[in-house]
Design a protein around this motif. Structure first.
Motif, mmCIF file in Angstrom:
data_model
loop_
_atom_site.group_PDB
_atom_site.id
_atom_site.type_symbol
_atom_site.label_atom_id
_atom_site.label_comp_id
_atom_site.label_asym_id
_atom_site.label_seq_id
_atom_site.Cartn_x
_atom_site.Cartn_y
_atom_site.Cartn_z
ATOM 1 N N ILE A 1 -6.043 10.446 -0.064
ATOM 2 C CA ILE A 1 -7.449 10.136 -0.355
ATOM 3 C C ILE A 1 -8.296 10.242 0.902
ATOM 4 O O ILE A 1 -9.336 10.900 0.927
ATOM 5 N N VAL A 2 -7.851 9.588 1.955
ATOM 6 C CA VAL A 2 -8.635 9.512 3.191
ATOM 7 C C VAL A 2 -8.786 10.885 3.841
ATOM 8 O O VAL A 2 -9.878 11.296 4.224
ATOM 9 N N PHE A 3 -7.683 11.632 3.960
ATOM 10 C CA PHE A 3 -7.744 12.899 4.676
ATOM 11 C C PHE A 3 -8.305 14.030 3.845
ATOM 12 O O PHE A 3 -8.587 15.106 4.366
ATOM 13 N N ALA A 4 -8.504 13.819 2.544
ATOM 14 C CA ALA A 4 -9.132 14.833 1.694
ATOM 15 C C ALA A 4 -10.649 14.779 1.816
ATOM 16 O O ALA A 4 -11.340 15.703 1.402
ATOM 17 N N ASP A 5 -11.178 13.712 2.392
ATOM 18 C CA ASP A 5 -12.629 13.533 2.504
ATOM 19 C C ASP A 5 -13.087 13.916 3.910
ATOM 20 O O ASP A 5 -12.745 13.256 4.884
ATOM 21 N N PRO A 6 -13.829 15.017 3.999
ATOM 22 C CA PRO A 6 -14.264 15.456 5.333
ATOM 23 C C PRO A 6 -15.171 14.457 6.019
ATOM 24 O O PRO A 6 -15.293 14.383 7.193
ATOM 25 N N VAL B 1 0.846 -1.194 0.000
ATOM 26 C CA VAL B 1 0.000 0.000 0.000
ATOM 27 C C VAL B 1 0.880 1.243 0.000
ATOM 28 O O VAL B 1 1.823 1.353 0.789
ATOM 29 N N ASP B 2 0.573 2.170 -0.889
ATOM 30 C CA ASP B 2 1.234 3.475 -0.912
ATOM 31 C C ASP B 2 0.537 4.312 0.152
ATOM 32 O O ASP B 2 -0.514 4.904 -0.081
ATOM 33 N N ARG B 3 1.108 4.341 1.340
ATOM 34 C CA ARG B 3 0.470 5.001 2.487
ATOM 35 C C ARG B 3 0.265 6.490 2.245
ATOM 36 O O ARG B 3 -0.729 7.055 2.690
ATOM 37 N N ALA B 4 1.183 7.115 1.548
ATOM 38 C CA ALA B 4 1.033 8.553 1.257
ATOM 39 C C ALA B 4 -0.174 8.785 0.355
ATOM 40 O O ALA B 4 -0.981 9.692 0.600
ATOM 41 N N LYS B 5 -0.310 7.963 -0.658
ATOM 42 C CA LYS B 5 -1.440 8.097 -1.585
ATOM 43 C C LYS B 5 -2.763 7.795 -0.872
ATOM 44 O O LYS B 5 -3.740 8.524 -1.035
ATOM 45 N N LEU B 6 -2.775 6.742 -0.073
ATOM 46 C CA LEU B 6 -3.975 6.407 0.684
ATOM 47 C C LEU B 6 -4.327 7.542 1.644
ATOM 48 O O LEU B 6 -5.487 7.929 1.766
ATOM 49 N N GLY B 7 -3.318 8.091 2.306
ATOM 50 C CA GLY B 7 -3.552 9.205 3.225
ATOM 51 C C GLY B 7 -4.143 10.412 2.539
ATOM 52 O O GLY B 7 -5.052 11.065 3.074
#
Length: 74
Positions: free
Chosen positions: A69-74, A61-67
């Motif tokens: 995505i996840v943190f961009a969604d309120p 998993v690309d943790r930076a990419k996942l982060g």
């Protein structure tokens, strides 16, 4: 043997305490890292939820990419 769990929100000091434990020879198991190891149940669930677009070339998993995505969604 005693087992301790470190929990808390972002920037609450979990990594600092974990690093202190390691510096004193106390074994640390990082559930964050282990939960997303390639092929594990957690890895499969995350890939199913976010698609293979979040994977690195080696399948991890690309943790930076996942982060992002996840943190961009309120």
């Amino acid at each position: 043997m005693r087992i301790a769990g470190l929990t808390g929100g972002i920037a609450s000091g979990k990594s600092a305490v974990s690093n202190l434990f390691k510096a004193h020879g106390i074994p640390v198991v990082d559930a964050d890292i282990n939960a997303l190891k390639k092929g594990t149940g957690g890895w499969k669930k995350v890939v199913a939820a976010f698609s293979e677009d979040i994977l690195l070339d080696n399948g991890e998993v690309d943790r930076a990419k996942l982060g992002q995505i996840v943190f961009a969604d309120p």
